[in-house]
Design a protein around this motif. Structure first.
Motif, short mmCIF file in Angstrom:
data_model
loop_
_atom_site.label_atom_id
_atom_site.label_comp_id
_atom_site.label_asym_id
_atom_site.label_seq_id
_atom_site.Cartn_x
_atom_site.Cartn_y
_atom_site.Cartn_z
N THR A 59 42.08 16.11 -24.00
CA THR A 59 40.67 15.72 -23.94
C THR A 59 39.92 16.47 -25.02
OG1 THR A 59 40.77 15.47 -21.54
CG2 THR A 59 38.58 15.73 -22.51
N VAL A 60 39.06 15.77 -25.74
CA VAL A 60 38.10 16.41 -26.62
C VAL A 60 36.72 15.97 -26.14
CG1 VAL A 60 37.19 16.63 -28.97
CG2 VAL A 60 39.66 16.43 -28.59
N ARG A 61 35.95 16.94 -25.67
CA ARG A 61 34.56 16.67 -25.32
C ARG A 61 33.76 16.88 -26.59
NH1 ARG A 61 34.59 20.77 -20.30
NH2 ARG A 61 36.11 19.67 -18.99
N PRO A 62 33.09 15.84 -27.08
CA PRO A 62 32.39 15.94 -28.36
C PRO A 62 31.29 16.99 -28.35
CG PRO A 62 32.49 13.66 -27.60
CD PRO A 62 32.97 14.52 -26.48
N PRO A 63 30.95 17.49 -29.54
CA PRO A 63 29.86 18.46 -29.62
C PRO A 63 28.52 17.79 -29.32
CG PRO A 63 30.60 17.85 -31.81
CD PRO A 63 31.54 17.20 -30.84
N THR A 64 27.62 18.60 -28.79
CA THR A 64 26.26 18.12 -28.58
C THR A 64 25.43 18.52 -29.79
OG1 THR A 64 25.57 20.15 -27.47
CG2 THR A 64 26.46 18.39 -26.07
N ASP A 65 24.33 17.84 -29.99
CA ASP A 65 23.46 18.13 -31.13
C ASP A 65 22.95 19.56 -31.11
OD1 ASP A 65 23.79 15.60 -32.10
OD2 ASP A 65 21.98 14.81 -31.18
N THR A 67 24.26 22.45 -29.71
CA THR A 67 25.17 23.59 -29.87
C THR A 67 26.27 23.38 -30.89
OG1 THR A 67 26.68 22.81 -28.15
CG2 THR A 67 24.81 24.19 -27.44
N LEU A 68 26.59 22.14 -31.22
CA LEU A 68 27.73 21.81 -32.09
C LEU A 68 29.02 22.41 -31.54
CD1 LEU A 68 26.15 22.03 -35.65
CD2 LEU A 68 26.54 20.02 -34.22
N THR A 69 29.12 22.51 -30.20
CA THR A 69 30.30 23.04 -29.52
C THR A 69 31.08 21.90 -28.91
OG1 THR A 69 29.16 25.11 -29.00
CG2 THR A 69 31.11 24.58 -27.69
N ALA A 70 32.37 21.84 -29.22
CA ALA A 70 33.27 20.86 -28.61
C ALA A 70 34.28 21.60 -27.74
CB ALA A 70 34.01 20.07 -29.69
N THR A 71 34.76 20.90 -26.73
CA THR A 71 35.80 21.45 -25.86
C THR A 71 37.08 20.68 -26.13
OG1 THR A 71 34.16 22.01 -24.18
CG2 THR A 71 36.45 21.90 -23.47
N VAL A 72 38.15 21.42 -26.39
CA VAL A 72 39.47 20.85 -26.66
C VAL A 72 40.42 21.33 -25.56
CG1 VAL A 72 41.41 20.77 -28.28
CG2 VAL A 72 39.05 20.82 -29.14
N ILE A 73 41.03 20.37 -24.87
CA ILE A 73 41.95 20.70 -23.78
C ILE A 73 43.26 19.95 -24.01
CG2 ILE A 73 42.32 20.70 -21.29
CD1 ILE A 73 39.21 20.36 -21.04
N ALA A 74 44.37 20.67 -24.06
CA ALA A 74 45.71 20.06 -24.17
C ALA A 74 46.47 20.37 -22.88
CB ALA A 74 46.46 20.62 -25.37
N ARG A 75 47.08 19.36 -22.29
CA ARG A 75 47.82 19.54 -21.04
C ARG A 75 49.25 19.00 -21.23
NH1 ARG A 75 43.46 16.65 -20.26
NH2 ARG A 75 41.61 17.65 -19.42
N VAL A 76 50.23 19.82 -20.89
CA VAL A 76 51.64 19.41 -21.03
C VAL A 76 52.33 19.60 -19.68
CG1 VAL A 76 53.83 19.87 -22.20
CG2 VAL A 76 51.69 20.00 -23.48
N LEU A 77 53.04 18.58 -19.24
CA LEU A 77 53.77 18.66 -17.97
C LEU A 77 54.86 19.72 -18.07
CD1 LEU A 77 53.99 14.82 -17.33
CD2 LEU A 77 52.58 16.46 -16.06
N ASP A 78 55.16 20.35 -16.94
CA ASP A 78 56.11 21.48 -16.91
C ASP A 78 57.42 21.20 -17.63
OD1 ASP A 78 54.46 23.23 -15.54
OD2 ASP A 78 55.32 22.79 -13.57
N ALA A 79 58.00 20.04 -17.42
CA ALA A 79 59.32 19.72 -18.00
C ALA A 79 59.30 19.69 -19.52
CB ALA A 79 59.82 18.38 -17.46
N GLU A 99 36.21 16.73 -36.90
CA GLU A 99 35.74 15.45 -37.45
C GLU A 99 34.41 15.03 -36.82
OE1 GLU A 99 39.63 12.76 -38.64
OE2 GLU A 99 38.83 12.62 -36.62
N LEU A 100 34.23 15.36 -35.56
CA LEU A 100 33.02 15.01 -34.83
C LEU A 100 31.87 15.98 -35.10
CD1 LEU A 100 34.68 14.04 -31.42
CD2 LEU A 100 33.62 12.48 -33.08
N GLY A 101 32.12 16.98 -35.95
CA GLY A 101 31.05 17.90 -36.35
C GLY A 101 31.00 19.21 -35.61
N ALA A 102 32.01 19.53 -34.83
CA ALA A 102 32.01 20.79 -34.07
C ALA A 102 32.08 22.00 -35.00
CB ALA A 102 33.17 20.82 -33.10
#
Length: 146
Positions: A59-65, A67-79, A99-102
């Motif tokens: 998931t990438v939560r885009p930056p807001t005007d 704060t220009l802060t984006a949240t990047v979350i990577a999730r990988v299954l245990d296996a 790319e989104l300006g973060a």
């Protein structure tokens, strides 16, 4: 790096795969398919497969005007952990956030996900806050990339 196929979910079948990966990795905050559809409208979601097998999602939560802060979350299954797939998902998410300006990158990890916390710390994130959401018993950890 690998034969990992990463793409945006296209249709309900892939959204259900994204939902499954999210809900397995974040069991304290299970999402319905309708909630996943809503997230897909406001966030950049991706799903990863290896030879047809579900590996994880991001998931990438885009930056807001403001704060220009984006949240990047990577999730990988245990296996599929410790094979570089989280790295690929994370790098793609980081690239998309920029790319989104973060200008600032954050992530969030459920404190019981020791692998996820270790991954974030290894990649230069530092903890900024721990908190419980209403009804939760396991704290969330917000981290910022330094």
């Amino acid at each position: 790096m690998s034969d990992l196929r990463i793409q945006r979910p296209d249709g309900d079948a892939m959204l259900k795969d994204w939902q499954y990966a999210h809900n397995v990795i974040i069991p304290t905050h299970s999402l319905s398919l309708d909630e996943v559809r809503e997230r897909a409208r406001r966030n950049h979601l991706e799903i990863a497969y290896l030879d047809g097998d579900l590996v994880g999602c991001s998931t990438v939560r885009p930056p807001t005007d403001e704060t220009l802060t984006a949240t990047v979350i990577a999730r990988v299954l245990d296996a599929h952990r410790r094979q570089g797939f989280g790295e690929e998902l994370y790098e793609r998410g980081l690239h998309r956030a920029r790319e989104l300006g973060a200008k600032v990158i954050e992530t969030v990890v459920l404190s019981s996900n020791e692998d996820g916390l270790r991954f974030a710390l290894k990649h230069g994130f530092v903890e900024t806050e721990r908190y419980l959401l209403p009804g939760d018993t396991i704290p969330w950890i917000d981290l910022r990339l330094c």
